[in-house]
Design an enzyme around this catalytic site. Structure first.
Site, PDB file in Angstrom:
ATOM      1  N   LYS A  25       0.809  -1.734  -0.089  1.00  0.00           N
ATOM      2  CA  LYS A  25       0.541   0.323  -0.080  1.00  0.00           C
ATOM      3  C   LYS A  25       0.880   1.615   0.087  1.00  0.00           C
ATOM      4  O   LYS A  25       1.113   1.473   0.965  1.00  0.00           O
ATOM      5  CB  LYS A  25      -1.242   0.138   1.001  1.00  0.00           C
ATOM      6  CG  LYS A  25      -1.520   0.899   1.243  1.00  0.00           C
ATOM      7  CD  LYS A  25      -1.908   2.237   0.796  1.00  0.00           C
ATOM      8  CE  LYS A  25      -2.058   3.197   1.918  1.00  0.00           C
ATOM      9  NZ  LYS A  25      -1.790   4.250   1.557  1.00  0.00           N
ATOM     10  N   CYS A  65      13.346  11.563   6.280  1.00  0.00           N
ATOM     11  CA  CYS A  65      13.890  10.819   7.212  1.00  0.00           C
ATOM     12  C   CYS A  65      15.275  10.643   8.163  1.00  0.00           C
ATOM     13  O   CYS A  65      15.368  11.167   9.248  1.00  0.00           O
ATOM     14  CB  CYS A  65      13.522   9.224   7.547  1.00  0.00           C
ATOM     15  SG  CYS A  65      12.183   8.822   7.214  1.00  0.00           S
TER      16      CYS A  65
HETATM   17  C1  UN1 Z   1      14.771   8.076   4.539  1.00  0.00           C
HETATM   18  O1  UN1 Z   1      14.548   8.915   4.662  1.00  0.00           O
HETATM   19  O2  UN1 Z   1      12.867   7.266   4.672  1.00  0.00           O
HETATM   20  O3  UN1 Z   1      20.564   7.564   4.368  1.00  0.00           O
HETATM   21  C2  UN1 Z   1      15.016   7.169   3.621  1.00  0.00           C
HETATM   22  C3  UN1 Z   1      19.278   8.246   3.740  1.00  0.00           C
HETATM   23  C4  UN1 Z   1      19.056   7.298   2.511  1.00  0.00           C
HETATM   24  C5  UN1 Z   1      17.190   6.467   2.621  1.00  0.00           C
HETATM   25  C6  UN1 Z   1      16.292   7.794   3.576  1.00  0.00           C
HETATM   26  N1  UN1 Z   1      19.270   5.845   1.779  1.00  0.00           N
HETATM   27  O4  UN1 Z   1      19.577   9.080   3.156  1.00  0.00           O
END
Ligand code: UN1
Length: 486
Positions: free
Chosen positions: A173, A280
């Protein structure tokens, strides 16, 4: 405008209700394609299809499952440029980064393809003679994967590849901001030979399709990447399912007085403004030794002013749009909060007056560790600079948030580096490198409110998508009792 369907039991079909929604190009605000608004009934159909496909997929030798994953990687490679372009159109990240996103998917399919020939268990000595002990990995069954829009090919792949190699069947999803990328990924999986029903796609709202998947009694696991609020909802509604959560961060870069400031500058620009701050792992706090703060601020301001905003498809663009209108409102809301809280706005702090969802790179300084802009995830191009007097204070400030995903320290003193590695409460710590850029063969995830202790990618992804069976084989020919019972 082209319209796309759900993928259930190996067939592209309309949603039960036939309702649809549009995916929007955030650099123009215009729709690009139409998708099915799936709901609980569609999820039910997908669960049935996944259950039907499970026995055969589970019984396929893992190295054979691996061969299919290698083929997925190959097809992703062949389609990399096209997929990247589509991704830029659908969610805005600049083309180079979109290529990186597809590459991350290629990497995980290759890595997990190889796992088909490992999937190690343990052999362990028994406390009794003529008895053999071992563990094997077994699939969980039907698993639900709920993926975000910020890595619309990579993150579904982080989840699909380990789920499939472990022998599970899958319902994806995806975020309603990036259904197009999900459709394209599923097309590739199908072309690579993933059998009908082993991977199913239900696009649609979290409130109906997502919730039905989370609550479904015959779905054995949920892997979710997204907001903390939705993460809590997953935990509260998933019942006894295995749940994997990755819920964001407030990731610090610590810059010590002995750091290479030019290197730190590159790290801050890349970490804070890469993907328009919508990772993130984005660097949203710069915790800096006060003796170098002024100098660094000048350097940062100068470089930030040179950044070019625009469509991610254009070659000279550094920063693409935010994903949607709501994101612009959220980022701006935090700008207003920062000003109200008394932080000093160095630059940016407003949306750009043009079509699409652009926001100026924004830097606040003189930020206090407890201010909202230093505590809450903004998910946009906003930096909070927090001055500190020494490493102890820097680490305290770094840890003074509820999240714990990524972190970084710039220093040339090995002592500082190791103290930071040990003391920062985060799932990832980088030394002399930015907070972003994890590699797929290493565990990825966070401490505290960033999740529930699970780690995606790397060998730890196998833990998320399998369970361990313990096996005792007694070849003594008599009843032997453990625990020294005679
Ligand atoms: C995310 O933002 O959920 O290290 C993942 C990083 C990427 C993954 C980010 N390889 O920024």
């Amino acid at each position: 405008m082209k319209s796309y369907k759900l993928f259930i039991g190996g067939k592209w079909i309309k949603s039960v209700k036939g309702e649809t929604f549009k995916s929007i190009d955030p650099s123009t605000g215009k729709p690009i394609a139409i998708f099915q608004k799936g709901n609980g009934e569609d999820i039910e159909k997908a669960v049935r299809a996944a259950e039907k496909a499970l026995p055969a997929w589970k019984d396929t030798p893992a190295p054979k499952r691996g061969q299919i994953l290698f083929k997925v990687a190959k097809l992703l490679k062949q389609n990399k440029d096209q997929l990247a372009k589509l991704m830029t159109q659908e969610m805005g990240k600049v083309l180079n980064e979109a290529k990186g996103d597809v590459q991350e998917a290629i990497d995980i399919f290759e890595y997990m393809g190889g796992e088909g020939r490992r999937l190690f268990g343990h052999t362990v000595p028994s406390e009794l003679k003529d008895k053999f002990c071992m563990t094997i990995r077994q699939p969980l069954g039907v698993v639900g994967l709920i993926s975000p829009w910020n890595f619309p090919i990579a993150i579904p792949s982080w989840k699909i590849a380990p789920a499939l190699i472990c022998g599970n069947t899958v319902i994806l999803k995806p975020s309603s901001d990036t259904p197009f990328c999900a459709v394209k990924l599923i097309e590739i999986l199908t072309e690579a030979g993933v059998p009908a029903g082993a991977v199913n796609l239900v696009t649609g709202p979290g409130s109906t399709a997502g919730t039905a998947l989370i609550k479904h009694p015959r779905v054995r696991a949920i892997s979710f990447t997204g907001s903390k609020e939705t993460g809590k909802f997953v935990t509260e509604n998933a019942g006894l399912k295995k749940v994997g959560l990755e819920l964001g961060g407030k990731n610090p870069i610590i810059i010590m007085e002995d750091a290479n400031l030019k290197l730190a500058l590159e790290g801050v620009l890349w970490g804070a403004f890469g993907t328009t701050g919508q990772r993130c792992t984005a660097a949203s706090r710069v915790i800096i030794h006060k003796s170098v703060k002024e100098k660094f601020e000048k350097m940062l301001l100068q470089s930030t002013k040179k950044l070019v905003l625009g469509s991610g498809l254009k070659k000279d663009t550094d920063i693409g749009p935010l994903v949607n209108k709501k994101a612009v409102e959220k980022v701006h809301h935090y700008t207003l909060i920062g000003k109200k809280e008394g932080a000093k706005l160095l630059c940016g702090g407003m949306p750009v007056n043009r079509p699409g969802y652009f926001y100026k790179p924004t830097i606040f300084t003189e930020v206090k560790p407890n201010m909202k802009i230093a505590q809450e995830e903004i998910f946009g191009p906003t930096i909070a600079i927090i001055p500190v007097k020494n490493l102890d204070e820097a680490i305290n400030v770094a840890n003074n948030v509820t999240y714990g995903l990524s972190s970084s320290i710039y220093t040339n003193d090995i002592r500082n580096a190791f103290i930071a590695i040990e003391k920062i409460e985060a799932g990832l710590t980088y030394v002399n490198s930015s907070t972003i850029g994890s590699e797929v063969h290493l565990p990825f995830g966070g401490t505290k409110d960033t999740g529930n202790g699970t780690r995606e990618a790397g060998w730890t992804a196998l833990e998320e998508f399998s369970e361990v069976k313990t096996i005792y084989i007694d070849y003594s020919g008599r009843l032997q009792k453990a625990q020294s019972i005679t």
